[in-house]
Design a protein around this motif. Sequence first.
Motif, PDB file in Angstrom:
ATOM      1  N   LEU A 217     -37.373  39.632  20.371  1.00  0.00           N
ATOM      2  CA  LEU A 217     -38.792  39.941  20.216  1.00  0.00           C
ATOM      3  C   LEU A 217     -39.651  38.829  20.810  1.00  0.00           C
ATOM      4  O   LEU A 217     -40.645  39.105  21.500  1.00  0.00           O
ATOM      5  CB  LEU A 217     -39.114  40.133  18.736  1.00  0.00           C
ATOM      6  N   VAL A 218     -39.263  37.590  20.563  1.00  0.00           N
ATOM      7  CA  VAL A 218     -40.016  36.455  21.110  1.00  0.00           C
ATOM      8  C   VAL A 218     -39.940  36.447  22.637  1.00  0.00           C
ATOM      9  O   VAL A 218     -40.942  36.217  23.322  1.00  0.00           O
ATOM     10  CB  VAL A 218     -39.486  35.132  20.527  1.00  0.00           C
ATOM     11  N   THR A 219     -38.753  36.716  23.174  1.00  0.00           N
ATOM     12  CA  THR A 219     -38.601  36.756  24.630  1.00  0.00           C
ATOM     13  C   THR A 219     -39.499  37.820  25.253  1.00  0.00           C
ATOM     14  O   THR A 219     -40.181  37.573  26.255  1.00  0.00           O
ATOM     15  CB  THR A 219     -37.139  37.025  24.998  1.00  0.00           C
ATOM     16  N   LEU A 220     -39.515  39.000  24.652  1.00  0.00           N
ATOM     17  CA  LEU A 220     -40.375  40.067  25.155  1.00  0.00           C
ATOM     18  C   LEU A 220     -41.851  39.682  25.045  1.00  0.00           C
ATOM     19  O   LEU A 220     -42.652  39.970  25.937  1.00  0.00           O
ATOM     20  CB  LEU A 220     -40.108  41.361  24.383  1.00  0.00           C
ATOM     21  N   GLY A 221     -42.213  39.024  23.935  1.00  0.00           N
ATOM     22  CA  GLY A 221     -43.604  38.610  23.753  1.00  0.00           C
ATOM     23  C   GLY A 221     -44.054  37.593  24.774  1.00  0.00           C
ATOM     24  O   GLY A 221     -45.207  37.618  25.228  1.00  0.00           O
ATOM     25  N   VAL A 222     -43.148  36.699  25.160  1.00  0.00           N
ATOM     26  CA  VAL A 222     -43.507  35.666  26.141  1.00  0.00           C
ATOM     27  C   VAL A 222     -43.656  36.258  27.534  1.00  0.00           C
ATOM     28  O   VAL A 222     -44.558  35.880  28.298  1.00  0.00           O
ATOM     29  CB  VAL A 222     -42.445  34.542  26.120  1.00  0.00           C
ATOM     30  N   PHE A 223     -42.792  37.212  27.890  1.00  0.00           N
ATOM     31  CA  PHE A 223     -42.818  37.752  29.246  1.00  0.00           C
ATOM     32  C   PHE A 223     -43.735  38.969  29.394  1.00  0.00           C
ATOM     33  O   PHE A 223     -43.953  39.433  30.518  1.00  0.00           O
ATOM     34  CB  PHE A 223     -41.395  38.131  29.687  1.00  0.00           C
TER      35      PHE A 223
ATOM     36  N   LEU B 275     -51.006  42.009  25.895  1.00  0.00           N
ATOM     37  CA  LEU B 275     -51.452  40.763  25.270  1.00  0.00           C
ATOM     38  C   LEU B 275     -51.513  40.905  23.760  1.00  0.00           C
ATOM     39  O   LEU B 275     -51.141  39.985  23.009  1.00  0.00           O
ATOM     40  CB  LEU B 275     -52.802  40.345  25.831  1.00  0.00           C
ATOM     41  N   PHE B 276     -51.972  42.040  23.277  1.00  0.00           N
ATOM     42  CA  PHE B 276     -51.996  42.248  21.828  1.00  0.00           C
ATOM     43  C   PHE B 276     -50.577  42.341  21.259  1.00  0.00           C
ATOM     44  O   PHE B 276     -50.328  41.930  20.123  1.00  0.00           O
ATOM     45  CB  PHE B 276     -52.815  43.489  21.477  1.00  0.00           C
ATOM     46  N   PHE B 277     -49.645  42.864  22.061  1.00  0.00           N
ATOM     47  CA  PHE B 277     -48.246  42.840  21.631  1.00  0.00           C
ATOM     48  C   PHE B 277     -47.749  41.406  21.515  1.00  0.00           C
ATOM     49  O   PHE B 277     -47.100  41.029  20.529  1.00  0.00           O
ATOM     50  CB  PHE B 277     -47.379  43.621  22.626  1.00  0.00           C
ATOM     51  N   SER B 278     -48.049  40.574  22.509  1.00  0.00           N
ATOM     52  CA  SER B 278     -47.669  39.154  22.452  1.00  0.00           C
ATOM     53  C   SER B 278     -48.312  38.467  21.261  1.00  0.00           C
ATOM     54  O   SER B 278     -47.685  37.628  20.597  1.00  0.00           O
ATOM     55  CB  SER B 278     -48.068  38.449  23.753  1.00  0.00           C
ATOM     56  N   CYS B 279     -49.567  38.818  20.979  1.00  0.00           N
ATOM     57  CA  CYS B 279     -50.267  38.236  19.832  1.00  0.00           C
ATOM     58  C   CYS B 279     -49.585  38.632  18.525  1.00  0.00           C
ATOM     59  O   CYS B 279     -49.421  37.804  17.618  1.00  0.00           O
ATOM     60  CB  CYS B 279     -51.722  38.685  19.846  1.00  0.00           C
ATOM     61  N   PHE B 280     -49.166  39.885  18.424  1.00  0.00           N
ATOM     62  CA  PHE B 280     -48.438  40.344  17.231  1.00  0.00           C
ATOM     63  C   PHE B 280     -47.136  39.560  17.060  1.00  0.00           C
ATOM     64  O   PHE B 280     -46.794  39.115  15.953  1.00  0.00           O
ATOM     65  CB  PHE B 280     -48.149  41.841  17.350  1.00  0.00           C
ATOM     66  N   VAL B 281     -46.410  39.378  18.150  1.00  0.00           N
ATOM     67  CA  VAL B 281     -45.161  38.609  18.090  1.00  0.00           C
ATOM     68  C   VAL B 281     -45.439  37.176  17.655  1.00  0.00           C
ATOM     69  O   VAL B 281     -44.713  36.611  16.814  1.00  0.00           O
ATOM     70  CB  VAL B 281     -44.453  38.643  19.458  1.00  0.00           C
TER      71      VAL B 281
END
Length: 701
Positions: free
Chosen positions: A6-12, A41-47
Amino acid sequence: MSLELLVTLGVFAPLLGAAVAGFFGRRIGNIPSQAVTTGLLFFSCFVAWTVFSQWTWGHLEAFTVTVSPFINVGDFQSNWSIRVDALSATMLVVVTSVSSLVHLYSWGYMAEDDSKPRFFAYLSLFTFAMLMLVTAADFMQLFFGWEGVGLASYLLIGFWFKKPTASAAAIKAFVVNRVGDFGFALGIITVFWMFGTIQFAELFPMISAKAGTGWEFLGHTWSALDLAGFLLFIGAMGKSAQFFLHTWLPDAMEGPTPVSALIHAATMVTAGVYMVCLLSPIYEYAPTASLIIAIIGAVTALFAATVGLMQNDIKRVIAYSTCSQLGYMFFAAGVGVYESAMFHLFTHAFFKALLFLGAGSVIHGMHHEQDMRKMGGLWKLLPVTYAVMMIGTIAITGLGIPEIGGFAGFYSKDSIIESAFAAATSGHSPAGYFAFVVGILAACLTSYYSWRLIFMTFHNKPQWTEEAMAAHAHDPHHAHGHDDHASHAQIETHSEPDAHDDHAHDDHHHGPLRPHESPPVMLVPLVLLSLGAIAAGFVFAPYFIGDYEGEFWRGAIFSGVDNHVLHESHSVPKWVKWSPLIVTLLGAFIAFYYYVLREGLAKRMAVNQGPLWSFLYNKWYFDELYNVLFVKGAKGLGDLFWKIGDVKIIDGLGPNGAAWASLKSAARLAKIQSGYVYHYAFVMLLGVAGLLAFAIYAWGA
């Protein structure tokens, strides 16, 4: 789905958004480009908030995800990795929260721009580079992210590239940052030379054994760790706009206001603070480098605060306040309270993004007018913007009552000031008293220019009415453009239709237009950021600098055995605790006196243009000094190499010279090409005679 994935997906995710909008934006259209980049970006913010909440309240352990190999040459090993600990979790929240809200805000602010896919692609690219930086597990990836945000900031500052001033500002930011990055690269090389690794996990445990190691150079023994720490800090000076390398930051206002919020609030300018805190194991054993950091940070806080007093462009006031607040963070790290530096970075992101986006709302409502002298009386017409700007101002000035509380800035700024005093009294830092005095003085100045902005913009008599505009036309102070130098007049106007300005359709020359409140898509991010400006301090103070700080940081920040500054800051005398509040109220009262009780007095004083006013208004003349020392010198050196070395020597003696000689020779040879047969027969006869003479001579020999 595992947390690591999940973190990897959020970063990329921002990289994916940047690729979609950048490569396919024209084909898929504006709305899909905006939706894809903003949604990711909101997905990354959620992560990020998921990771941060689990770290803070769920006892998540630090981990590193290796994505792929990067560079493997001999002992130099580097991998694409994502490191999660207290520092990176904090920065993930800061970066993605501000960036996602900036993306959403830009839907309204950039509504009239004709290059929206490109703009949103640049925003997402910038965010991805910053995420690479804050999750790096070694110096190589850190440097990649470091240079990535430099590239993206160049693209964003010069987004309206048809404006010469925007292009010049982008180049200036790029060049000044390259100066700092050169020192940063030398620092990385020094670290690798000393330890044989650039991996943080391998490097940090080895540092204590190298404490006191010397390096012989020019007949003198230098502390190797101090040298490495100082060189790395040069990079931080450029990226975080510290004294001497600060000149690019105000000119970055050439970019659209959402860019200003993104660069100045949570991303690029805080990278240097984050790097110093990340490398606390180095700086704890590098006292000279730490002393330099504390002094430079304190001087920056004072310098930027003094310059902010005289600015009339609403964005430039906030830009210099950013520079000043960064100075606070650096002198906190310099005296050994990295926790307070990171806490101020955290709270500052919310109220500074709020102030910048609030200023953008004012500019939007004023039909892209940025001069505060042409505003006034806006609080009734822009009520929501006024309310959130008040919240941001209270937060940045640190208004609060000791032992009771206040908004976000109160907790973090007071912690830094109290820690500076504690560092001085405990003998931990020789710069403690200097940083404390400067911190108190800068707090007073911050309060003054922050409330000055509020009074000039939202209170006082409206300066945008027909009567006021007519008065300005006969006012020599305005007519001669004393707000800035002639070169700055274009920088702060932004009204040329060819500038791709989102408000270029609002022509001031057709008479004043009535200010209006911003659309909901711009106000929602302001309201959300105002919640952070209010609550980020008292909610997270126990974790960053309070009772739970040990559990929260869990070794992500290293403090030496003799570093008890943070704990000693809780027991400083009461007069130290109350000093920030007293000077803050003093600064607010002075602003109230000059701009409300005696409205017009400050303007009459500015017309006189005394030496102190000129010195501060012209930003201590740094731009003029650098123009003489570096810009003109570099241009002269370039002209020397170009006109003399290249054109006259290299080209003159090389290809141009050979071509000239060939042309001259051909011209002479052409003269004997007469076209008469007897001339050619005569030449042939001479040739035959010469050949026979040579044969007879050779035969006889």
